[in-house]
Design a protein around this motif. Structure first.
Motif, PDB file in Angstrom:
ATOM      1  N   GLU A   4      20.901  16.065 -48.111  1.00  0.00           N
ATOM      2  CA  GLU A   4      20.578  17.443 -47.745  1.00  0.00           C
ATOM      3  C   GLU A   4      20.665  18.320 -48.988  1.00  0.00           C
ATOM      4  O   GLU A   4      21.729  18.450 -49.585  1.00  0.00           O
ATOM      5  N   LEU A   5      19.544  18.913 -49.379  1.00  0.00           N
ATOM      6  CA  LEU A   5      19.486  19.796 -50.541  1.00  0.00           C
ATOM      7  C   LEU A   5      18.883  21.124 -50.101  1.00  0.00           C
ATOM      8  O   LEU A   5      17.691  21.217 -49.812  1.00  0.00           O
ATOM      9  N   VAL A   6      19.717  22.165 -50.055  1.00  0.00           N
ATOM     10  CA  VAL A   6      19.285  23.478 -49.579  1.00  0.00           C
ATOM     11  C   VAL A   6      19.626  24.505 -50.653  1.00  0.00           C
ATOM     12  O   VAL A   6      20.796  24.819 -50.880  1.00  0.00           O
ATOM     13  N   LEU A   7      18.595  25.030 -51.312  1.00  0.00           N
ATOM     14  CA  LEU A   7      18.772  25.992 -52.412  1.00  0.00           C
ATOM     15  C   LEU A   7      18.011  27.279 -52.146  1.00  0.00           C
ATOM     16  O   LEU A   7      17.748  28.046 -53.078  1.00  0.00           O
ATOM     17  N   ILE A   8      17.637  27.571 -50.915  1.00  0.00           N
ATOM     18  CA  ILE A   8      16.720  28.675 -50.620  1.00  0.00           C
ATOM     19  C   ILE A   8      17.336  30.030 -50.972  1.00  0.00           C
ATOM     20  O   ILE A   8      18.544  30.214 -50.962  1.00  0.00           O
ATOM     21  N   TYR A   9      16.451  30.968 -51.288  1.00  0.00           N
ATOM     22  CA  TYR A   9      16.810  32.360 -51.568  1.00  0.00           C
ATOM     23  C   TYR A   9      17.854  32.461 -52.676  1.00  0.00           C
ATOM     24  O   TYR A   9      18.942  32.991 -52.507  1.00  0.00           O
ATOM     25  N   ASN A  10      17.475  31.938 -53.836  1.00  0.00           N
ATOM     26  CA  ASN A  10      18.210  32.116 -55.075  1.00  0.00           C
ATOM     27  C   ASN A  10      17.197  32.444 -56.165  1.00  0.00           C
ATOM     28  O   ASN A  10      16.062  32.855 -55.877  1.00  0.00           O
ATOM     29  N   ASN A  11      17.591  32.253 -57.426  1.00  0.00           N
ATOM     30  CA  ASN A  11      16.698  32.536 -58.557  1.00  0.00           C
ATOM     31  C   ASN A  11      16.578  31.323 -59.477  1.00  0.00           C
ATOM     32  O   ASN A  11      16.459  31.474 -60.690  1.00  0.00           O
ATOM     33  N   PHE A  12      16.623  30.125 -58.901  1.00  0.00           N
ATOM     34  CA  PHE A  12      16.475  28.929 -59.714  1.00  0.00           C
ATOM     35  C   PHE A  12      15.104  28.931 -60.390  1.00  0.00           C
ATOM     36  O   PHE A  12      14.094  29.331 -59.783  1.00  0.00           O
ATOM     37  N   SER A  13      15.078  28.440 -61.629  1.00  0.00           N
ATOM     38  CA  SER A  13      13.833  28.442 -62.395  1.00  0.00           C
ATOM     39  C   SER A  13      13.631  27.076 -63.036  1.00  0.00           C
ATOM     40  O   SER A  13      14.443  26.162 -62.887  1.00  0.00           O
ATOM     41  N   GLY A  14      12.525  26.955 -63.757  1.00  0.00           N
ATOM     42  CA  GLY A  14      12.206  25.682 -64.381  1.00  0.00           C
ATOM     43  C   GLY A  14      11.511  24.754 -63.400  1.00  0.00           C
ATOM     44  O   GLY A  14      11.071  25.159 -62.316  1.00  0.00           O
ATOM     45  N   THR A  15      11.399  23.509 -63.772  1.00  0.00           N
ATOM     46  CA  THR A  15      10.711  22.531 -62.928  1.00  0.00           C
ATOM     47  C   THR A  15      11.693  21.817 -62.008  1.00  0.00           C
ATOM     48  O   THR A  15      12.908  21.817 -62.231  1.00  0.00           O
ATOM     49  N   ILE A  16      11.145  21.206 -60.958  1.00  0.00           N
ATOM     50  CA  ILE A  16      11.962  20.366 -60.073  1.00  0.00           C
ATOM     51  C   ILE A  16      12.277  19.071 -60.817  1.00  0.00           C
ATOM     52  O   ILE A  16      11.356  18.415 -61.329  1.00  0.00           O
ATOM     53  N   PRO A  17      13.554  18.679 -60.916  1.00  0.00           N
ATOM     54  CA  PRO A  17      13.908  17.486 -61.698  1.00  0.00           C
ATOM     55  C   PRO A  17      13.162  16.242 -61.218  1.00  0.00           C
ATOM     56  O   PRO A  17      13.077  15.994 -60.005  1.00  0.00           O
ATOM     57  N   PRO A  18      12.613  15.459 -62.137  1.00  0.00           N
ATOM     58  CA  PRO A  18      11.925  14.216 -61.739  1.00  0.00           C
ATOM     59  C   PRO A  18      12.826  13.264 -60.964  1.00  0.00           C
ATOM     60  O   PRO A  18      12.331  12.484 -60.141  1.00  0.00           O
ATOM     61  N   SER A  19      14.139  13.349 -61.196  1.00  0.00           N
ATOM     62  CA  SER A  19      15.062  12.446 -60.501  1.00  0.00           C
ATOM     63  C   SER A  19      15.021  12.644 -58.994  1.00  0.00           C
ATOM     64  O   SER A  19      15.268  11.704 -58.229  1.00  0.00           O
ATOM     65  N   LEU A  20      14.721  13.861 -58.550  1.00  0.00           N
ATOM     66  CA  LEU A  20      14.644  14.097 -57.102  1.00  0.00           C
ATOM     67  C   LEU A  20      13.464  13.358 -56.481  1.00  0.00           C
ATOM     68  O   LEU A  20      13.477  13.056 -55.287  1.00  0.00           O
ATOM     69  N   GLY A  21      12.450  13.082 -57.268  1.00  0.00           N
ATOM     70  CA  GLY A  21      11.324  12.299 -56.768  1.00  0.00           C
ATOM     71  C   GLY A  21      11.673  10.846 -56.528  1.00  0.00           C
ATOM     72  O   GLY A  21      10.931  10.139 -55.838  1.00  0.00           O
ATOM     73  N   LYS A  22      12.785  10.416 -57.089  1.00  0.00           N
ATOM     74  CA  LYS A  22      13.235   9.031 -56.895  1.00  0.00           C
ATOM     75  C   LYS A  22      14.365   8.939 -55.877  1.00  0.00           C
ATOM     76  O   LYS A  22      14.896   7.856 -55.644  1.00  0.00           O
ATOM     77  N   CYS A  23      14.732  10.062 -55.297  1.00  0.00           N
ATOM     78  CA  CYS A  23      15.875  10.112 -54.365  1.00  0.00           C
ATOM     79  C   CYS A  23      15.381   9.839 -52.947  1.00  0.00           C
ATOM     80  O   CYS A  23      15.036  10.755 -52.194  1.00  0.00           O
ATOM     81  N   GLU A  24      15.369   8.589 -52.549  1.00  0.00           N
ATOM     82  CA  GLU A  24      14.816   8.205 -51.247  1.00  0.00           C
ATOM     83  C   GLU A  24      15.755   8.517 -50.086  1.00  0.00           C
ATOM     84  O   GLU A  24      15.374   8.381 -48.931  1.00  0.00           O
ATOM     85  N   SER A  25      16.990   8.936 -50.391  1.00  0.00           N
ATOM     86  CA  SER A  25      17.936   9.250 -49.316  1.00  0.00           C
ATOM     87  C   SER A  25      17.721  10.644 -48.746  1.00  0.00           C
ATOM     88  O   SER A  25      18.251  10.969 -47.689  1.00  0.00           O
ATOM     89  N   LEU A  26      16.944  11.497 -49.418  1.00  0.00           N
ATOM     90  CA  LEU A  26      16.757  12.879 -48.969  1.00  0.00           C
ATOM     91  C   LEU A  26      16.071  12.943 -47.613  1.00  0.00           C
ATOM     92  O   LEU A  26      15.050  12.279 -47.395  1.00  0.00           O
ATOM     93  N   TYR A  27      16.629  13.749 -46.708  1.00  0.00           N
ATOM     94  CA  TYR A  27      15.962  13.974 -45.431  1.00  0.00           C
ATOM     95  C   TYR A  27      15.731  15.457 -45.163  1.00  0.00           C
ATOM     96  O   TYR A  27      14.973  15.823 -44.274  1.00  0.00           O
ATOM     97  N   ARG A  28      16.378  16.338 -45.925  1.00  0.00           N
ATOM     98  CA  ARG A  28      16.213  17.784 -45.710  1.00  0.00           C
ATOM     99  C   ARG A  28      16.132  18.444 -47.081  1.00  0.00           C
ATOM    100  O   ARG A  28      17.119  18.485 -47.818  1.00  0.00           O
ATOM    101  N   ILE A  29      14.955  18.968 -47.422  1.00  0.00           N
ATOM    102  CA  ILE A  29      14.710  19.524 -48.745  1.00  0.00           C
ATOM    103  C   ILE A  29      14.210  20.955 -48.572  1.00  0.00           C
ATOM    104  O   ILE A  29      13.105  21.182 -48.064  1.00  0.00           O
TER     105      ILE A  29
END
Length: 1004
Positions: A384-409
């Motif tokens: 579960e990765l929930v970062l909504i309503y902040n000011n994060f910048s930059g690109t989405i880390p490539p490592s998250l594309g390899k994270c097959e355990s994610l069910y809520r993004i």
């Protein structure tokens, strides 16, 4: 005829050779006497029979060796009824008696103290009432006493301070309303003390509890505690669980709690704590789980706290400021970090997740900035990765594309840029992918086809471009797709029309071209279709008229041509917008009204009678003289009308005055196509379609062909009026509530009238009446499972709107199947807001002067605290779900003294799911029905804190219809619902403490 002499001689020898029947022991006789005083509808005691003279063979009976005397009796979950069986106290060696989860009623007699040998007495989940007898303290060896989940009332007897060996006392969820029993501080043998969820008299937490030096577990949730946490609690050296949630505690957390070195879990959830987090955390080396969420704590998150070997840290919904200490990234045990709804800023530690097996991270609604840490899924367990309503910048880390355990993004509303890792598009377990409101670019790749578990895809308000990939054939569980406000081009993918579960499709504000694909009749669950501001062309498909649940249709700002299909008149739309296209011809009669004018502007070829929409058509064959004659005729008619009007006013003024007074206080909330007088003239007995305590409901067919429902509230006598309080004015509440809100699943109030003597409420007419009538009367066979599921989801969305989208929130207070109305296509709308309550800002709950609601639907805590909040509605809605699944009434004589909630639980435990599900339902839907049933059981949890929010209920129902993971598991022999969105092994799930786990999950 005499028998032969030889036979007479041998007969005594034969009788002597027969074995003598062994007599029933004294213990067996006592057990039979106890059985006679109990009702046993399930036959649990059928083996208690004199034909088997050894009671040690009987069900639930355990004997000690070698003398075979009864020492233990376990009759839990046996559906036994009647008063407490005092004959059991005559068993001289009975040391353990377990009667949990039965239907024992009446009071617990003082004579229970005659059970002198008892060391353990378990009576939770019964119907016992009245005061708790103080004589229990006279049982010399009693070590465990559990009376939870009954209806005991009054205060705790002072004699309870005299227990000599009591180690565990559990009184959770009763009606105890005395003062907090400080005298329990004398029972120094106590290791476990549970007094939670009772309406105790508001008071401070007793400092005497600091004398309980053996105490390990202290649960005081929902005890109406006030004032500060006593410093003296720091003198409890063995305490490992401190739960003071759902109280009104104030002040800071005392530094003395730093001495609780053995604590592994401290919960102060949902209090009114204020001040800074002042624990000397460096001393709390054993702390594993900490929850101080939903308070008013301020200041920075202490570095000492983050340095501890924590598994779970919940600080959400406070006023914490500053940055997250870097030391949190060093915790090797960290699995859950919940910081949402604070004022935190700065960057997340760059090594967060590198040293721990992080599973859940939620930092939404803060002011975090900087990049998303690269190592969040370093160990492949992030779910579960929930970062909504902040000011994060930059690109989405490539490592998250390899994270097959994610069910809520959820990455919505940040400043992320660049392309999305291809693997993230195709996350195999993800059911929610939310990337909206960023600056992400690139194409949506074909890898999206791998996200076969996806239920919600929201990529709106980004800079995505290129075609929408034609890969949706594998996304069979997709319920919502929002790709609006991007730069997509090309045609709408044909595979989209194969998504039978799709409820929302929003591709507005793009550059899509071509026609709407054929075969859209497969969108049988589509509720919202928004394609405005594109370059779509061709004719509007007549198939749209077959989408019976469609509520929102916006095709404006395109190049659609041809005629408007007459089939659109089959729809019940809250919004229709076909403006700014190239349509021509006549407008269908249903929409050829001034109220729909804005839906058709910008189409020069459309013709109709709408003023200002298109030029007036003239007949060139009419002569000028004929035109003049027409003008004269009109003038003559006007003179005649004026004369008649004057005559009517002069000689019929009494009748006009009466009707005028009756209509003088009409108030409309929508544009009306009928007059008020027309309504009043149709209130005849022949038109009555329902009646109740508040008045009658009429079906009124208007001259324009429309049908409305009119509720005429009965008058109130002066005596009644003198006793009414403002909150009980159903008319006023209904008008103030429904007059302000607009939602597809809330019944529409057209207008109202109040002259004092007469109160009328005019609603949209719902042809299929109420769910209660449809489900429990002769038409129940019309409700197949798909229809019932849709009704449940519609009603849940309506209640979710009231609880979460209305400001301030609205609590309905009378949710039941009879207040859920069904339109012609069995779409459900919540109705009857006569006892609704607007929850004031800052008040999570409010105390009422009387109970509102209907028998069988009222939440247990509301019945004795009179405190209303959203959790009361959620319980009632859970009962509605159980009705839909079982087809049974909430109160049924067949249940005996049970209600539907307890009957379902008991039947699940003893017979299984097949005996619960309505036999009229198709067995092919059993898996989905089971999941929805579990949602209902979760909503009707006896602890309010464990019930999910209505927003969560909507999501759970959507997932149930989309194949989400849900299980019913057995806990201590009793079936309980635990709804997971993740894998079966939840790291912080404790089989030792399921109530605690449910509370943690329900709070989220």
């Amino acid at each position: 005829m005499r028998p032969p002499p030889l036979l007479l001689l041998l007969l005594p020898l034969f009788l002597l050779s027969l074995p003598l029947a062994a007599p029933l022991s004294q213990d067996g006789l006592y057990l039979l006497q106890a059985k006679r005083g109990l009702s046993d509808p399930a036959g649990a005691l059928s083996s208690w029979n004199p034909r088997d003279p050894d009671p040690c063979n009987w069900t639930g009976v355990h004997c000690g060796r070698p003398d075979r005397r009864v020492t233990s009796l376990d009759l839990s979950y046996s559906q036994l009824g009647g008063p407490f069986p005092l004959f059991l106290c005559r068993l001289p060696f009975l040391s353990s008696l377990n009667l949990r989860c039965n239907n024992l009623n009446s009071t617990l007699p003082s004579a229970v103290s005659a059970c002198r040998a008892l060391t353990r007495l378990d009576l939770p989940d019964n119907l016992l009432e009245g005061p708790i007898p103080g004589s229990l303290a006279a049982i010399p060896g009693l070590a465990r006493l559990n009376l939870s989940f009954n209806s005991f009332s009054g205060g705790l007897p002072p004699r309870f301070g005299e227990f000599a060996r009591l180690e565990s006392l559990s009184l959770v969820s009763n009606l105890l309303n005395g003062t907090m029993p400080s005298f329990l501080g004398n029972v120094t043998s106590l290791k476990r003390l549970e007094l939670a969820y009772n309406p105790w008299t508001p008071s401070d937490l007793p400092s005497e509890f600091s004398n309980l030096t053996n105490l390990e577990y202290l649960w005081l949730s929902g005890c109406r505690l006030t004032g500060p946490i006593p410093e003296s609690l720091g003198r409890l050296p063995r305490l490992w669980n401190l739960d003071l949630s759902v109280n009104q505690l104030t002040g800071p957390i005392p530094s003395s709690l730093a001495w609780l070195k053995s604590a592994i879990q401290i919960e102060l959830y949902k209090n009114s704590l204020s001040g800074e987090l002042s624990l000397a955390f460096s001393n709390m080396t054993s702390l594993r789980l900490m929850d101080v969420s939903t308070n008013q704590l301020t200041g920075a998150i202490p570095d000492d706290l983050c340095s501890l070997p924590l598994q779970s840290l919940n600080l959400f919904e406070n006023h914490f400021e500053g940055t997250l200490p870097e030391s949190i990234a060093l915790s090797e045990n960290l699995q859950e970090l919940m910081l949402f709804n604070n004022k935190l800023n700065g960057s997340l530690p760059s090594d967060l997740g590198k040293n721990s097996r992080l599973q859940s991270l939620d930092v939404s609604y803060n002011q975090f900035s900087g990049p998303i840490p690269e190592n969040l899924c370093a160990h492949g367990e992030l779910e579960e990765l929930v970062l909504i309503y902040n000011n994060f910048s930059g690109t989405i880390p490539p490592s998250l594309g390899k994270c097959e355990s994610l069910y809520r993004i959820r990455l919505k509303h940040n400043q992320l840029s660049g392309t999305v890792p291809e693997g993230l598009w195709g996350s195999p377990r993800a059911y929610l992918l939310e990337l909206a409101e960023n600056s992400l670019v690139g194409n949506v790749p074909d890898a999206l086809s791998g996200a076969h578990n996806l239920s919600v895809l929201d990529i709106s308000r980004n800079l995505f471009s290129g075609p929408v990939p034609d890969v949706f054939v594998s996304l069979t569980k997709l319920v919502e797709f929002n790709g609006s406000h991007n730069n997509f081009s090309g045609q709408i993918p044909r595979s989209l029309v194969q998504l039978s579960r799709l409820s929302t499709l929003d591709l507005s504000d793009n550059a899509l071209s071509g026609e709407i694909p054929e075969g859209i009749k497969g969108w049988r669950m589509l509720n919202e279709l928004d394609l405005d501001n594109n370059k779509l062309s061709g004719e509007i498909p007549a198939e749209i008229g077959s989408l019976t649940v469609l509520n929102y249709l916006d095709l404006s700002g395109n190049y659609f041509s041809g005629k408007i299909p007459d089939e659109l008149q089959n729809l019940k739309l809250n919004l229709l917008n076909l403006s700014n296209n190239q349509l021509f011809g006549d407008i269908p009669s249903m929409y050829d009204k001034q109220v729909y004018k804005d839906s058709f502007i910008g189409n020069p070829g459309l013709c109709g009678d709408l003023l200002g929409l298109c030029p007036t058509r003239s007949d060139g064959r009419k002569s000028k003289s004929l035109w003049m004659l027409s003008v004269i005729f009109v003038l003559a008619v006007l003179v005649l009308v004026v004369g008649i009007s004057w005559f009517y006013y002069k000689y019929k003024n009494i009748k006009k005055a009466r009707k005028g007074a009756a209509m003088s206080k009409w108030r409309s909330f929508h544009k009306l196509g009928f007059s008020e007088l027309e309504i009043a003239d149709c209130l005849k007995e022949d038109n009555v379609i329902g009646s109740g305590g508040s008045g009658k409901v009429y079906k009124v067919k208007l001259s324009n062909g429309e049908v409305v429902a009119v509720k005429k509230l009965r008058g109130v006598t002066k005596k009644e009026a003198s006793t009414f309080e403002p909150e009980k004015d159903g008319y006023q509440v209904e008008v103030e509530t429904l007059g302000k809100i607009r939602h597809k699943n809330i019944v529409r109030l057209w207008c109202c009238c109040n002259t004092g003597d007469c109160k009328l409420l005019v609603y949209e007419y719902m042809p299929n009446g109420s769910l209660g009538d449809m489900l429990h009367k002769s038409k129940g066979s019309l409700l197949d499972w798909r229809t019932r599921y849709k009704i449940a989801l519609d009603a849940a969305e309506g209640l979710s709107y009231l609880h979460h989208d209305c400001v301030p929130a609205i609590v309905h207070r009378d949710v039941k199947s009879n207040n859920i109305l069904l339109d012609g296509e069995f779409g459900a709308k919540v109705a009857d807001f006569g006892v609704a309550k607007i929850v004031k800002v800052g008040n999570g709950e409010e105390q009422m002067s009387v109970i509102a609601g209907s028998y069988g639907y009222i939440a247990p805590e509301y019945a004795y605290t009179l405190r209303v909040n959203e959790k009361s509605d959620i319980y009632s809605f859970g009962v509605v779900i159980l009705e839909l699944v079982t087809g049974r009434l909430p109160i049924d004589p067949a249940f005996g003294e049970k209600n539907l909630v307890t009957w379902v639980s008991a039947t699940l435990n003893q017979k299984g799911i097949d005996d619960v599900i309505d036999p009229k339902l198709d067995a092919s839907h059993k898996e989905e029905i089971t999941k929805v049933l579990e949602v209902g059981l979760l909503c009707t949890h006896s602890l309010p804190i464990s019930r999910p929010s209505m927003r969560k209920v909507v999501k759970l129902l959507q997932e149930a219809g989309s194949g989400g993971t849900a299980r019913i598991v057995k806990r201590d022999g009793k079936l309980s619902p635990y709804y997971y969105e993740d894998a079966p092994n939840k790291a912080n799930y404790s089989s030792e403490n399921p109530v605690q786990y449910m509370k943690e999950q329900g709070s989220k």
